[in-house]
Design an enzyme around this catalytic site. Sequence first.
Site, PDB file in Angstrom:
ATOM      1  N   ASP A 139       0.826  -1.211   0.000  1.00  0.00           N
ATOM      2  CA  ASP A 139       0.000   0.000   0.000  1.00  0.00           C
ATOM      3  C   ASP A 139       0.866   1.271   0.000  1.00  0.00           C
ATOM      4  OD1 ASP A 139      -2.257   1.594   0.016  1.00  0.00           O
ATOM      5  OD2 ASP A 139      -2.564   1.465   2.180  1.00  0.00           O
ATOM      6  N   HIS A 182      -2.568  -0.077  11.689  1.00  0.00           N
ATOM      7  CA  HIS A 182      -2.467  -1.482  11.264  1.00  0.00           C
ATOM      8  C   HIS A 182      -1.024  -1.828  10.947  1.00  0.00           C
ATOM      9  CE1 HIS A 182      -3.764   1.244   7.952  1.00  0.00           C
ATOM     10  NE2 HIS A 182      -2.602   0.872   7.477  1.00  0.00           N
ATOM     11  N   GLN A 250      -3.567  -5.597   5.499  1.00  0.00           N
ATOM     12  CA  GLN A 250      -3.298  -4.619   6.562  1.00  0.00           C
ATOM     13  C   GLN A 250      -4.160  -4.979   7.767  1.00  0.00           C
ATOM     14  OE1 GLN A 250      -4.082  -1.430   3.709  1.00  0.00           O
ATOM     15  NE2 GLN A 250      -2.158  -0.447   4.270  1.00  0.00           N
ATOM     16  N   ARG A 280       3.595  11.975  11.179  1.00  0.00           N
ATOM     17  CA  ARG A 280       2.276  11.913  10.557  1.00  0.00           C
ATOM     18  C   ARG A 280       1.650  10.602  11.026  1.00  0.00           C
ATOM     19  NH1 ARG A 280      -0.172   9.164   6.447  1.00  0.00           N
ATOM     20  NH2 ARG A 280      -1.497  10.255   4.972  1.00  0.00           N
ATOM     21  N   ASP A 282      -0.853   7.973  10.872  1.00  0.00           N
ATOM     22  CA  ASP A 282      -1.697   7.572   9.748  1.00  0.00           C
ATOM     23  C   ASP A 282      -3.045   6.996  10.196  1.00  0.00           C
ATOM     24  OD1 ASP A 282      -2.009   6.868   6.889  1.00  0.00           O
ATOM     25  OD2 ASP A 282      -1.962   4.813   7.651  1.00  0.00           O
ATOM     26  N   GLU A 324      -3.576  12.356  10.660  1.00  0.00           N
ATOM     27  CA  GLU A 324      -4.120  12.154   9.319  1.00  0.00           C
ATOM     28  C   GLU A 324      -5.524  11.592   9.504  1.00  0.00           C
ATOM     29  OE1 GLU A 324      -5.055  10.112   5.458  1.00  0.00           O
ATOM     30  OE2 GLU A 324      -4.554   8.990   7.251  1.00  0.00           O
ATOM     31  N   HIS A 393      -0.780  12.238  -1.875  1.00  0.00           N
ATOM     32  CA  HIS A 393      -0.632  10.954  -2.557  1.00  0.00           C
ATOM     33  C   HIS A 393      -1.937  10.181  -2.626  1.00  0.00           C
ATOM     34  CE1 HIS A 393      -0.729   9.876   1.610  1.00  0.00           C
ATOM     35  NE2 HIS A 393      -0.906   8.616   1.262  1.00  0.00           N
ATOM     36  N   ASP A 394      -2.954  10.617  -1.835  1.00  0.00           N
ATOM     37  CA  ASP A 394      -4.222   9.886  -1.809  1.00  0.00           C
ATOM     38  C   ASP A 394      -5.224  10.494  -2.787  1.00  0.00           C
ATOM     39  OD1 ASP A 394      -3.817   7.735  -0.098  1.00  0.00           O
ATOM     40  OD2 ASP A 394      -4.103   8.972   1.693  1.00  0.00           O
ATOM     41  N   ARG A 518      -4.529   5.412  -7.515  1.00  0.00           N
ATOM     42  CA  ARG A 518      -3.838   6.548  -6.879  1.00  0.00           C
ATOM     43  C   ARG A 518      -2.416   6.676  -7.426  1.00  0.00           C
ATOM     44  NH1 ARG A 518      -4.507   5.185  -0.659  1.00  0.00           N
ATOM     45  NH2 ARG A 518      -4.199   3.117  -1.527  1.00  0.00           N
TER      46      ARG A 518
HETATM   47  C1  GLC Z   1      -3.834   6.577   4.893  1.00  0.00           C
HETATM   48  C2  GLC Z   1      -2.819   6.750   3.785  1.00  0.00           C
HETATM   49  C3  GLC Z   1      -3.241   5.933   2.615  1.00  0.00           C
HETATM   50  C4  GLC Z   1      -3.324   4.492   3.031  1.00  0.00           C
HETATM   51  C5  GLC Z   1      -4.225   4.345   4.248  1.00  0.00           C
HETATM   52  C6  GLC Z   1      -4.068   3.002   4.837  1.00  0.00           C
HETATM   53  O1  GLC Z   1      -5.079   7.032   4.556  1.00  0.00           O
HETATM   54  O2  GLC Z   1      -2.697   8.093   3.469  1.00  0.00           O
HETATM   55  O3  GLC Z   1      -2.351   6.076   1.553  1.00  0.00           O
HETATM   56  O4  GLC Z   1      -3.836   3.733   1.976  1.00  0.00           O
HETATM   57  O5  GLC Z   1      -3.892   5.242   5.253  1.00  0.00           O
HETATM   58  O6  GLC Z   1      -2.829   2.897   5.504  1.00  0.00           O
HETATM   59  C1  GLC Z   2      -9.562   6.520   3.915  1.00  0.00           C
HETATM   60  C2  GLC Z   2      -8.856   7.429   4.810  1.00  0.00           C
HETATM   61  C3  GLC Z   2      -8.216   8.517   4.057  1.00  0.00           C
HETATM   62  C4  GLC Z   2      -7.461   8.040   2.841  1.00  0.00           C
HETATM   63  C5  GLC Z   2      -8.116   6.924   2.116  1.00  0.00           C
HETATM   64  C6  GLC Z   2      -7.106   6.213   1.285  1.00  0.00           C
HETATM   65  O1  GLC Z   2     -10.611   7.178   3.342  1.00  0.00           O
HETATM   66  O2  GLC Z   2      -9.722   8.039   5.754  1.00  0.00           O
HETATM   67  O3  GLC Z   2      -7.325   9.087   4.913  1.00  0.00           O
HETATM   68  O4  GLC Z   2      -7.369   9.102   1.943  1.00  0.00           O
HETATM   69  O5  GLC Z   2      -8.693   6.016   2.957  1.00  0.00           O
HETATM   70  O6  GLC Z   2      -7.557   6.154  -0.008  1.00  0.00           O
END
Ligand code: GLC
Ligand code: GLC
Length: 648
Positions: A139, A182, A250, A280, A282, A324, A393-394, A518
């Site tokens: 991921d 995770h 995960q 950060r 996550d 985040e 990046h998301d 993505r």
């Molecule tokens: C956060 C990250 C995203 C990832 C997800 C699971 O949202 O920004 O890229 O897929 O967490 O770890």
């Molecule tokens: C979930 C998370 C967000 C992230 C996304 C990953 O929606 O809340 O943080 O952008 O997963 O695609």
Amino acid sequence: MYHPKAHILLKELLSDLPVKLREDQDFILRLTANFPELYSRFQVLYGQRDDIDFQLTTLVNMLAVSYEGRSEKLRETDLSRTRDEGWHLSEKIAGMTLYLDRFCDNLKSFISKIDYLCELGVNLVHLMPLMKGPEEKNDGGYAVSDYQKIDPRYGTNAELKNVISGLHKKDMYLMMDLVVNHTSDQHKWAKEARKGNKQYQDYYYLFEDRIVPDLFERSLPEIFPENSPENFTYSKEMDRWVMTVFNDYQWDLNYANPEVLIKMIRMLLTQANWGVDIFRLDAVAFLWKQLGTSSQNLPEAHIVLQLFKLCTQIVAPGVALLAEAIVSPDEIVKYFGGSKTHNDECDIAYNATLMALLWDAIATHNAKVLNEGMRSMPPKPAGSTWINYVRCHDDIGLGYEDEAIHNAGYTPYSHRRFIVDFFTGQFEGSFAEGMPFMFNPKNGDARISGSLASLAGLEVSLKTGVKANVKKAVNRIILLHSVVISFGGIPMLYYGDEIATLNDYTFLDDPKRSDDNRWIHRPRIDWEVNSKRKERGTPQHTVFTALKRMLKVRSESPEWADHNNCKILDVENEHLFCFERKSQTDITFVIANFKDRPQRVHKDWLVACLHVGVYWDKYTDKPIQLDEGWLTLDPYQFVWLVNKVKRI
Ligand code: GLC
Ligand code: GLC
């Protein structure tokens, strides 16, 4: 709050510390000051257990060991940042997020790119997850199999330390991820659990049959419905269902087990001792699960984060925590903590609301929803700040309030549908080139993938070769950045955007990445193309020089430090987004035009806000020309207005 029991326990704990630590005033004062809070929060989460004193003792001993491992230099930084409370609020911080391997290659080669970041005016680097993870199924680094070891793809722990000292020598900051929600299914804990080790099975949420998982599914949303539907994965080895809210590899950590919390705080402090300045954290909205709820934003998730914060405050108070949590505006602000006067949870959070609303304004060509949404943002406590960003990046999710859409005169469901269609090429006449991310046929939800430049129209206009449209696209890119750079908080650029990088379609041919679009906006930087930033007339040059100029102006504008001094203003024109940044001595007005036609603001409005004087645009460093009492903004133009004569 005074707890007699906490007092007695702390007394015992202190007397068991090594003499050297007992004599360390800073550590002892911080431990003593924070212990009552630590104790009471621990009680809330783990009060039912009969080993709570033992667990707290383990935690405090771990904090002591972590503090002993903190270098003199970092301890000094801690003290100077404690004195200068607002280091992360400063107008002088500007960041960039980047994937090491896709930006340059690895830690070694990154050293030679530090100057590039300085050239642009960036002094905070967010290196995307670097810790060891499986070759595939990782991921993008968010499935970690070892929290203490740098993935060999990027280099070694020693090389990271080199990078950190290289950054610190230039007074730059490093931000790294801590993937707290995770682990990868290849982590040692998961492997042990699969072997039947009960201790580690308790680190995760495991269920013998489908009864509880099915009950959970009734109220849990799906995060990755396309490639990892539902929230549980069957493990043959254990004959158990494992909770896997994100991808099936995960495994969600079980914070109802204090051992998990203590170990993860230990991971954070270990990396803090390497010299990381900001973590950060996550996916923090997901940290606590409870049957019958969405298992997002639960009060216990906040308590877990407050415990992270308290422990960081004791061992490494110079380190800041970023939440985040890409959730609704009302929920995001809660990650700063429950106190109105100061933040007692995370120091920083992503301003996902502003990000999504900016894209709304680009698609609608007006700032109606943007204005509505930003005006109704709940206040945040002193000492906290945002990460303001246009792209990361998301995917882009449209998580702002329905009410804002409604108040702007649209219907929430069809409006969101329109925005997704607009950016994914399904709306006729759209200039954007993106892809829908994780369309869920069960509820019609979808998010948006695509690079900033392609979503802003550069890809289409370069293809069709219409120069005027290229210019418009470039101006949109600059406009979006002008807001995030001048708004209250830390601007975080996304690597590649500074040179208007288009979508990268190579992921489609790579089986490891093709199921996750993505990757379309996670480009590999071509440094030859990048060098066009020096060639006048290229989009790379125009965008790079604009961003560089903006970051310079920002760093020279003390009123842009974030002291909750960002106020949205009503300029009586639905195409304009306007806000003021004010300190005791200075004031800037930001006006941004989201329409592809000129828009006007009357002088009376300027006078009411700025008084009579000489109006100056800090960005162009030129006086503002008024035409018969009107200030005209070109399509997609923004101004950073100050009054040269009268100061506030
Ligand atoms: C956060 C990250 C995203 C990832 C997800 C699971 O949202 O920004 O890229 O897929 O967490 O770890
Ligand atoms: C979930 C998370 C967000 C992230 C996304 C990953 O929606 O809340 O943080 O952008 O997963 O695609």
